[in-house]
Design an enzyme around this catalytic site. Structure first.
Site, short mmCIF file in Angstrom:
data_model
loop_
_atom_site.label_atom_id
_atom_site.label_comp_id
_atom_site.label_asym_id
_atom_site.label_seq_id
_atom_site.Cartn_x
_atom_site.Cartn_y
_atom_site.Cartn_z
N GLU A 215 -56.79 46.18 -1.44
CA GLU A 215 -58.20 46.61 -1.39
C GLU A 215 -58.72 46.60 -2.82
O GLU A 215 -58.39 47.48 -3.62
CB GLU A 215 -58.31 48.01 -0.76
CG GLU A 215 -57.84 48.09 0.68
CD GLU A 215 -58.73 47.32 1.63
OE1 GLU A 215 -59.84 46.91 1.24
OE2 GLU A 215 -58.31 47.13 2.79
N CYS A 249 -66.19 51.28 -5.42
CA CYS A 249 -65.94 49.84 -5.24
C CYS A 249 -66.98 49.16 -4.35
O CYS A 249 -67.18 47.95 -4.43
CB CYS A 249 -64.54 49.59 -4.70
SG CYS A 249 -64.24 50.28 -3.06
#
Length: 465
Positions: A215, A249
């Site tokens: 991720e 993010c």
């Protein structure tokens, strides 16, 4: 961790593999029990988590609860409500020329899972994959980020209190500890963090043929067309960009605004920042801090790559950078190529949506593309043409907060996904049981073959197996 010796953890991994491999330890009852203990750990230490998150990132209690604790509690609730159904074997019957057969698919745990977590959401992004791993019957070793040291220490102490080492263990330490842990024989690795470190993790996993989820991040574009400007649009973007001081993010990275509304957007965005955080955001209890000095200096360096329209102040001692709007960026500036990951919002005007899309598709694939528009033709065009892991219309970030929606990257933003059912599937492998009910098979199955058989096989190929 100066006294860390990776050899000390070989037995831990071995014990976790053995523990999760025993049927009684990955039964529905045991999985549920572990998830309930994890929930108790979060609820009973709520105040301590908030204090640690404030020490690490300057997070307010509201932000700590909504972006860390609430997401985890909702995830646990969703998983526990559905776990019994997800665990049930899937049975099928197969009728062919060879007779009748049956198959059963049983989701099984991998074994010992290594979770390498980041500093920006040090509780949520650490425990979210752990929820899925425990639901799937696995054991976990967690290596939290050393940069969020208060949260990492509390996590290590709390896990010892609520879990046995063969269930969940936390190992603190710096990047050298993480690199050493990557040499062990894990059954699965889950990594959240930067692209640079993600490559190291991927290579280490590949050497041992260990399945891995990465991720990562990306420069998530946010497009506001001539029909998309409104008070709510501005509020959504400013909130999504500056929550956690931009260290998210899936935050909007750069905002692309149609030239016809560019000036209005800038004016209203500056007004919204002040409405959220006041004239002096450094004094706002709702505005977070940069995690460490290296990240702080990177953000300060970005300030020189364009013209400051709003904000621009900083305080090294307080790890503070003001919510900033930057305009007139140089095309070759580092900021146009690197993920910002901080409280600096470049705003760039565009005239042609087609040209903008072409430009964006030449960049690495982001985690999300955000679009604010009421023009259905534009929406359909962008949804079809723009490359991203997620396409989000008229909102930011919230799509990643739902347990029912898979979350994950594509290419440069990572691979593999999790949350809810997707987490359970990610951390399980399907063990196949296949039984042929009749003990006789077609004689034509075995050599020697006759040339005329090929025409017959073509005719009945769907009934062969």
């Amino acid at each position: 961790m100066d006294n860390f010796n990776v050899e000390d953890y070989h037995d831990l991994v071995k014990n976790q593999k053995s523990y999760s491999g025993r049927n009684e330890n990955h039964s529905y009852k045991e999985r549920l029990y572990r998830l309930k203990r994890l929930k108790r750990m979060l609820v009973e230490k709520e105040g301590s988590w908030m204090e640690a998150l404030n020490r690490d990132l300057g997070k307010s209690p509201i932000e700590s609860y909504t972006s860390e604790l609430a997401l985890l509690l909702n995830e646990i609730d969703t998983v526990t409500q559905n776990l019994n159904k997800w665990m049930k074997p899937k049975k099928s019957t197969h009728i062919s020329l060879s007779g009748v057969a049956k198959s059963v698919l049983r989701p099984q745990p991998y074994g010992s899972i290594l979770v390498l977590s980041p500093w920006n959401y040090p509780l949520q992004l650490t425990l979210m994959p752990v929820i899925g791993a425990l639901a799937a019957g696995n054991s976990c070793v967690i290596k939290p980020s050393e940069f969020a040291s208060a949260t990492a220490k509390l996590l290590a102490d709390s896990v010892k209190e609520y879990f046995k080492p063969e269930e969940v263990t936390v190992i603190e330490g710096d990047s050298r500890v993480a690199e050493s842990l990557l040499t062990l024989d894990w059954d699965f690795i889950f990594f959240t963090g930067s692209k640079r470190v993600g490559k190291i993790v991927h290579q280490a996993a590949a050497e041992k043929q260990i399945p891995v989820v990465l991720e990562l991040g990306g420069k998530n574009p946010c497009i506001v067309d001539e029909t998309g400007l409104s008070k709510e649009t501005i509020r959504q973007i400013i909130w999504g960009k500056f929550v956690n001081a931009g260290q998210t993010c899936i935050a909007p990275d750069t905002v692309y605004v149609h030239e016809s509304i560019y000036t209005d957007f800038l004016t209203e965005a500056a007004e919204c920042i002040e409405a959220f955080y006041g004239k002096y955001p450094e004094q706002s209890p709702d505005y977070s801090r940069i995690i460490h000095q290296e990240q702080l200096k990177k953000q300060i360096g970005f300030l020189n790559q364009g013209t400051v329209y709003h904000g621009g102040r900083y305080n090294l001692a307080e790890r503070y950078v003001e919510p900033t709007i930057l305009i007139d960026l140089a095309e070759e500036s580092a900021m146009m190529k690197e993920e910002i990951f901080g409280p600096i919002m470049p705003v760039i005007s565009y005239s042609s949506i087609q040209e903008l899309t072409k430009e964006l598709n030449q960049q690495p694939v982001p985690l999300a593309a955000y679009v604010f528009s009421e023009n259905q033709d534009t929406i359909r065009y962008l949804e079809k043409e723009i490359r991203s892991s997620a396409f989000s219309l008229n909102q930011v970030i919230r799509h990643a907060a739902h347990a029912e929606i898979p979350f994950g990257g594509l290419k440069e933003s990572g691979f593999g996904s999790y949350h809810g059912l997707t987490s359970f599937e990610t951390f399980s492998f399907q063990k196949v049981f296949y039984e042929q009910k009749n003990r006789k098979s077609l004689s034509q199955q075995y050599p020697p073959y006759r040339s005329k058989q090929l025409d017959l096989l073509r005719k009945f190929r769907k009934k062969l197996f």
